[in-house]
Design a protein around this motif. Structure first.
Motif, PDB file in Angstrom:
ATOM      1  N   PHE A   1      43.954  19.112  67.174  1.00  0.00           N
ATOM      2  CA  PHE A   1      45.078  19.908  67.682  1.00  0.00           C
ATOM      3  C   PHE A   1      44.868  20.238  69.159  1.00  0.00           C
ATOM      4  CE2 PHE A   1      46.999  23.940  68.760  1.00  0.00           C
ATOM      5  CZ  PHE A   1      48.236  23.943  68.134  1.00  0.00           C
ATOM      6  N   TYR A   2      43.700  20.769  69.493  1.00  0.00           N
ATOM      7  CA  TYR A   2      43.439  21.182  70.871  1.00  0.00           C
ATOM      8  C   TYR A   2      43.335  19.990  71.809  1.00  0.00           C
ATOM      9  CZ  TYR A   2      42.624  25.880  69.096  1.00  0.00           C
ATOM     10  OH  TYR A   2      42.780  27.105  68.516  1.00  0.00           O
ATOM     11  N   ASP A   3      42.739  18.889  71.335  1.00  0.00           N
ATOM     12  CA  ASP A   3      42.660  17.695  72.165  1.00  0.00           C
ATOM     13  C   ASP A   3      44.052  17.158  72.475  1.00  0.00           C
ATOM     14  OD1 ASP A   3      39.926  17.779  72.209  1.00  0.00           O
ATOM     15  OD2 ASP A   3      39.648  16.271  70.636  1.00  0.00           O
ATOM     16  N   THR A   4      44.926  17.144  71.458  1.00  0.00           N
ATOM     17  CA  THR A   4      46.294  16.667  71.650  1.00  0.00           C
ATOM     18  C   THR A   4      47.058  17.592  72.580  1.00  0.00           C
ATOM     19  OG1 THR A   4      46.245  15.741  69.410  1.00  0.00           O
ATOM     20  CG2 THR A   4      48.403  15.941  70.469  1.00  0.00           C
ATOM     21  N   LEU A   5      46.826  18.882  72.437  1.00  0.00           N
ATOM     22  CA  LEU A   5      47.481  19.860  73.298  1.00  0.00           C
ATOM     23  C   LEU A   5      47.082  19.656  74.754  1.00  0.00           C
ATOM     24  CD1 LEU A   5      49.298  22.389  73.364  1.00  0.00           C
ATOM     25  CD2 LEU A   5      47.246  23.766  73.055  1.00  0.00           C
ATOM     26  N   GLN A   6      45.814  19.353  74.972  1.00  0.00           N
ATOM     27  CA  GLN A   6      45.337  19.112  76.331  1.00  0.00           C
ATOM     28  C   GLN A   6      45.967  17.864  76.932  1.00  0.00           C
ATOM     29  OE1 GLN A   6      43.528  20.823  78.334  1.00  0.00           O
ATOM     30  NE2 GLN A   6      41.988  22.032  77.271  1.00  0.00           N
ATOM     31  N   LEU A   7      46.156  16.831  76.113  1.00  0.00           N
ATOM     32  CA  LEU A   7      46.625  15.549  76.617  1.00  0.00           C
ATOM     33  C   LEU A   7      48.131  15.473  76.769  1.00  0.00           C
ATOM     34  CD1 LEU A   7      44.321  13.203  74.519  1.00  0.00           C
ATOM     35  CD2 LEU A   7      44.169  13.622  76.977  1.00  0.00           C
ATOM     36  N   ASP A   8      48.859  16.279  75.980  1.00  0.00           N
ATOM     37  CA  ASP A   8      50.315  16.167  75.948  1.00  0.00           C
ATOM     38  C   ASP A   8      50.943  17.118  76.960  1.00  0.00           C
ATOM     39  OD1 ASP A   8      52.960  15.862  75.433  1.00  0.00           O
ATOM     40  OD2 ASP A   8      52.855  16.297  73.299  1.00  0.00           O
ATOM     41  N   ALA A   9      51.257  16.600  78.137  1.00  0.00           N
ATOM     42  CA  ALA A   9      51.848  17.443  79.178  1.00  0.00           C
ATOM     43  C   ALA A   9      53.255  17.884  78.823  1.00  0.00           C
ATOM     44  CB  ALA A   9      51.870  16.686  80.510  1.00  0.00           C
ATOM     45  N   SER A  10      53.865  17.235  77.814  1.00  0.00           N
ATOM     46  CA  SER A  10      55.215  17.632  77.415  1.00  0.00           C
ATOM     47  C   SER A  10      55.201  18.912  76.585  1.00  0.00           C
ATOM     48  CB  SER A  10      55.880  16.519  76.610  1.00  0.00           C
ATOM     49  OG  SER A  10      55.295  16.389  75.334  1.00  0.00           O
ATOM     50  N   VAL A  11      54.015  19.306  76.082  1.00  0.00           N
ATOM     51  CA  VAL A  11      53.951  20.531  75.284  1.00  0.00           C
ATOM     52  C   VAL A  11      54.011  21.745  76.191  1.00  0.00           C
ATOM     53  CG1 VAL A  11      52.545  21.904  73.709  1.00  0.00           C
ATOM     54  CG2 VAL A  11      52.677  19.436  73.419  1.00  0.00           C
ATOM     55  N   VAL A  12      53.079  21.815  77.114  1.00  0.00           N
ATOM     56  CA  VAL A  12      53.052  22.936  78.066  1.00  0.00           C
ATOM     57  C   VAL A  12      52.567  22.419  79.403  1.00  0.00           C
ATOM     58  CG1 VAL A  12      52.677  24.784  76.407  1.00  0.00           C
ATOM     59  CG2 VAL A  12      50.723  23.537  77.287  1.00  0.00           C
ATOM     60  N   PRO A  13      52.905  23.078  80.497  1.00  0.00           N
ATOM     61  CA  PRO A  13      52.398  22.664  81.800  1.00  0.00           C
ATOM     62  C   PRO A  13      50.863  22.698  81.809  1.00  0.00           C
ATOM     63  CG  PRO A  13      54.177  24.245  82.042  1.00  0.00           C
ATOM     64  CD  PRO A  13      53.823  24.203  80.587  1.00  0.00           C
ATOM     65  N   ARG A  14      50.274  21.810  82.553  1.00  0.00           N
ATOM     66  CA  ARG A  14      48.822  21.711  82.600  1.00  0.00           C
ATOM     67  C   ARG A  14      48.148  23.034  82.968  1.00  0.00           C
ATOM     68  NH1 ARG A  14      46.038  17.306  80.442  1.00  0.00           N
ATOM     69  NH2 ARG A  14      47.266  15.441  80.753  1.00  0.00           N
ATOM     70  N   ASN A  15      48.747  23.776  83.868  1.00  0.00           N
ATOM     71  CA  ASN A  15      48.077  24.983  84.349  1.00  0.00           C
ATOM     72  C   ASN A  15      48.114  26.128  83.352  1.00  0.00           C
ATOM     73  OD1 ASN A  15      50.743  25.616  84.522  1.00  0.00           O
ATOM     74  ND2 ASN A  15      50.721  26.308  86.652  1.00  0.00           N
ATOM     75  N   THR A  16      48.773  25.955  82.198  1.00  0.00           N
ATOM     76  CA  THR A  16      48.772  27.028  81.197  1.00  0.00           C
ATOM     77  C   THR A  16      48.057  26.622  79.918  1.00  0.00           C
ATOM     78  OG1 THR A  16      50.894  26.336  80.231  1.00  0.00           O
ATOM     79  CG2 THR A  16      50.978  27.932  82.031  1.00  0.00           C
ATOM     80  N   THR A  17      47.597  25.381  79.834  1.00  0.00           N
ATOM     81  CA  THR A  17      46.975  24.909  78.598  1.00  0.00           C
ATOM     82  C   THR A  17      45.721  25.700  78.256  1.00  0.00           C
ATOM     83  OG1 THR A  17      47.809  22.685  78.973  1.00  0.00           O
ATOM     84  CG2 THR A  17      46.025  22.914  77.390  1.00  0.00           C
TER      85      THR A  17
END
Length: 220
Positions: free
Chosen positions: A198-214
């Motif tokens: 889950f966390y790895d996918t969240l880090q890689l998927d820029a469409s989920v949240v902007p990089r600076n808030t991950t």
């Protein structure tokens, strides 16, 4: 022991931002109505889950009556439940999720989210008289072990995203990611391995949240 309307007071939800009510509560006379009433009095966003197609079949008229009288922010349902809504009080030769969503919106729901299994999920809302649909693709998974708890995990992910202040379309992606994590596990708990996924996918998927808030999300 059963939870009854008499057991509930506004103190149980004071300070909450969202009240989530499963329509399984219709089996206890007056319970759904009391939860919605208290949520409205406390200034909460009211969210309901349609629970199952047979709940919609048995209590569909009650559901529509509540929507007409109360400000329900989001209705969660799956494809079967949405299609069953389209048949409430009428014969519908070709029930679709669009017709079900339109019915819920016409009766007062602000937004409808329909889960569609491997086909992802759809957010429906109205812009004037026009029905708007936003579709979220499902995340690819290595294998499906058990779908127990997938809908609950999806709803929890969406609401968590909203509580963090994200737009609903972003929260929908978080819900999809949560549901995708749990179906890779046996039972209704996400394993440590799939939390890592889950966390790895969240880090890689820029469409989920902007990089600076991950990082902020992961640490909460």
């Amino acid at each position: 022991a059963k939870l009854t309307p008499e057991n509930l007071t506004i103190e149980h939800i004071r300070g909450a931002r969202y009240v989530f009510v499963s329509l399984y509560c219709f089996y206890q006379q007056g319970l759904v109505e009391k939860i919605v009433e208290l949520g409205q009095a406390a200034g909460c966003h009211i969210v309901c889950d349609l629970a199952s197609w047979d709940i919609v079949e048995k209590f569909g008229d009650k559901l529509l009556n509540i929507l007409e009288k109360s400000p329900v922010e989001i209705c969660f349902c799956n494809e079967d439940e949405a299609k069953k809504v389209a048949m409430i009080g009428q014969e519908c030769v070709n029930p679709t999720i669009e017709k079900g969503a339109q019915c819920l919106l016409d009766h007062g729901a602000s937004k409808v989210i329909v889960t569609q299994g491997k086909d992802g999920s759809s957010l429906f809302y109205k812009d004037g008289d026009q029905l708007i649909r936003f579709h979220q693709e499902a995340y690819k998974v290595e294998s499906i072990e058990d779908v127990t708890g997938a809908g609950d995990a999806f709803s929890a992910g969406v609401l968590w995203g909203l509580l963090q202040g994200f737009e609903l379309t972003t929260a929908l992606r978080l819900g999809s990611l949560s549901g995708s994590a749990i179906i890779q596990c046996m039972g209704a708990d996400i394993s440590p391995e799939k939390w890592a996924w889950f966390y790895d996918t969240l880090q890689l998927d820029a469409s989920v949240v902007p990089r600076n808030t991950t990082d902020q999300i992961i640490n909460k």
